[in-house]
Design an enzyme around this catalytic site. Structure first.
Site, PDB file in Angstrom:
ATOM      1  CG  ASP A  33      58.100  26.781  14.765  1.00 33.10           C
ATOM      2  OD1 ASP A  33      57.263  26.822  13.644  1.00 33.10           O
ATOM      3  OD2 ASP A  33      59.149  27.529  14.600  1.00 33.10           O
ATOM      4  CB  ALA A  82      62.044  26.850   6.179  1.00 40.59           C
ATOM      5  CE1 TYR A 148      62.494  30.855   2.179  1.00 37.82           C
ATOM      6  CE2 TYR A 148      62.220  31.474  -0.209  1.00 37.82           C
ATOM      7  CZ  TYR A 148      62.247  30.628   0.899  1.00 37.82           C
ATOM      8  OH  TYR A 148      61.417  29.320   0.672  1.00 37.82           O
TER       9      TYR A 148
END
Length: 321
Positions: A33, A82, A148
Site C-alpha cells: 500500500d 505491516a 507494535y
C-alpha cells in the site's frame, strides 16, 4: 520456480526479498500500500519478466485478496506488509493493530482456502530483554512493551493456529534489527541509516537516553536470504525462528564506530522509554540447524556498504536539485 506473493515488497527488507526471489527464478507478485515502502525501490526489477505484477493495494481489502488468490495459484506467501514504527504504534495503536493483526488474519484466510504456505515476518521487538551472553533463543520470554509488539504477538499466534488447526504450512520469523541499503534515513529509518546520513550531512548523531541499550544488527542481504530460505524449506513449518548477527553493540559504541568523533554524538530525551529493550542479542542456532543459515556480513562491512549506498544516494539527490 514458484509463484510467490510478497506483501510489503516495496519496503526496505521487502525490496531485498524480492530481489532474492527473482534472482532464484521465481515468478513474483508484489502487494504493497506504499505506506512504508516506495515504488522506486522496485525500479530495477520492473523490466524483469518474472516480476508479474505490482499491486498498489491494502492487505485489509478482502475483495482484492480474493481476486488475487483466485487469479493465481500461489505456492508461497511471504507476508512482510505491516506497520513497523514503535512510536507510531504508541501514538496510534488502532492503525498498527488493524494492519498487523487484522490484515494478517484476512491474508491467512486466503492462504487457508487456497493452501498457500505462509512466511510471517515478525520482529525481535516481541522479546523481553536479553539476560546473558548466549543470546535470545525462540524460547526466551516475550514482552509486548509496545502496541507494535503486541500486534505482532497476536498475529504470530493467529498464524501458528492455522498450522495446528488446519495443517497449513506456516513459519514465524523474528529477524533482529536489520539495516542496509534502501533503508530510510529519516524518522522511520533504522539507527544505522540515520546515523550514517547525519554523519555525511555534517549533523550531530542524536542518541535517545543514555545510549547503553544494545542492538544485534543484521545486514539486509543476510536477512533477505534467511526470509527466502524459510519459505523454501519445510523443516521450519510450524516453528518460530530467529535470525541475528549474534553480536550486540551499544548505541553509544555504534555511533562512535560510524562517526569516529565523540564531539558529534549528543544524547537527547528518550521519546518512548517505556518500550525500550535494554539488551537485544540474538541466538540463531535454530536457523543454522534447520535452514543451514548463518550471517555472512560483519557489522563493520555492513556499515561500509550502507555508507557507500547512502553517499551515492545523497549525491544523486544533490544532482537533481
Amino acid at each position: 520456480m514458484k509463484n510467490i506473493l510478497l506483501t510489503g515488497g516495496a519496503g526496505f527488507i521487502g525490496r531485498w526479498v524480492a530481489k532474492r526471489l527473482l534472482d532464484d527464478g521465481n515468478s513474483v507478485w508484489i502487494l504493497d500500500d506504499l505506506s512504508n515502502g516506495q515504488e522506486a525501490n522496485l525500479t530495477e526489477f520492473m523490466s524483469n519478466p518474472r516480476l508479474k505484477q505490482f499491486i498498489h493495494g491494502d492487505i485489509k481489502d478482502e475483495s482484492l485478496l480474493e481476486q488475487l488468490f483466485s487469479l493465481t495459484r500461489f505456492d508461497i506467501c511471504y507476508h512482510l506488509g505491516a506497520s513497523i514504527n514503535v512510536q507510531d504504534s504508541i501514538d496510534d495503536p488502532r492503525t498498527t493493530f488493524y494492519n498487523d493483526t487484522i490484515g494478517t488474519f484476512f491474508l491467512m484466510e486466503q492462504c487457508r482456502k487456497h493452501h498457500v504456505k505462509v512466511v510471517f515476518m515478525s520482529t525481535c521487538m516481541v522479546y523481553d530483554r536479553c539476560t546473558d551472553e548466549t543470546g535470545i533463543t525462540e524460547q526466551h520470554p516475550i514482552k509486548p512493551a509496545s502496541p507494535y509488539a503486541g500486534a505482532k504477538i497476536a498475529a504470530e499466534n493467529m498464524v501458528l493456529s492455522y498450522y495446528h488447526a488446519y495443517g497449513l504450512p506456516v513459519v514465524v520469523i523474528r529477524p533482529f534489527n536489520t539495516y542496509g541499503p534502501f533503508q530510510k534515513t529519516g524518522g522511520e529509518g533504522g539507527v544505522v541509516a540515520i546515523f550514517i546520513h547525519n554523519k555525511l550531512a555534517g549533523k550531530d548523531l542524536n542518541i535517545y537516553g543514555e545510549g547503553t541499550q544494545t542492538r544485534d544488527l543484521l545486514y539486509v542481504e543476510d536477512c533477505a536470504h534467511f526470509v527466502v530460505e524459510a519459505g523454501y524449506s519445510d523443516q521450519v513449518d510450524g516453528h518460530i525462528v530467529n535470525a541475528g548477527l549474534g553480536r550486540d553493540i551499544s548505541v553509544n559504541d555504534l555511533a562512535l564506530l560510524i562517526v569516529g568523533d565523540p564531539s558529534k554524538i549528543k544524547h537527547v530525551e528518550h521519546i518512548h522509554p517505556q518500550s525500550e529493550i535494554q539488551k537485544l542479542l540474538g541466538n540463531s542456532a535454530k536457523a543454522k540447524q534447520l535452514l543451514g543459515w548463518e550471517p555472512q556480513v560483519s557489522l563493520e562491512e555492513g556499515i561500509r556498504l550502507t555508507e557507500e549506498w547512502i553517499k551515492a544516494n545523497l549525491l544523486s539527490e544533490k544532482a537533481v536539485k
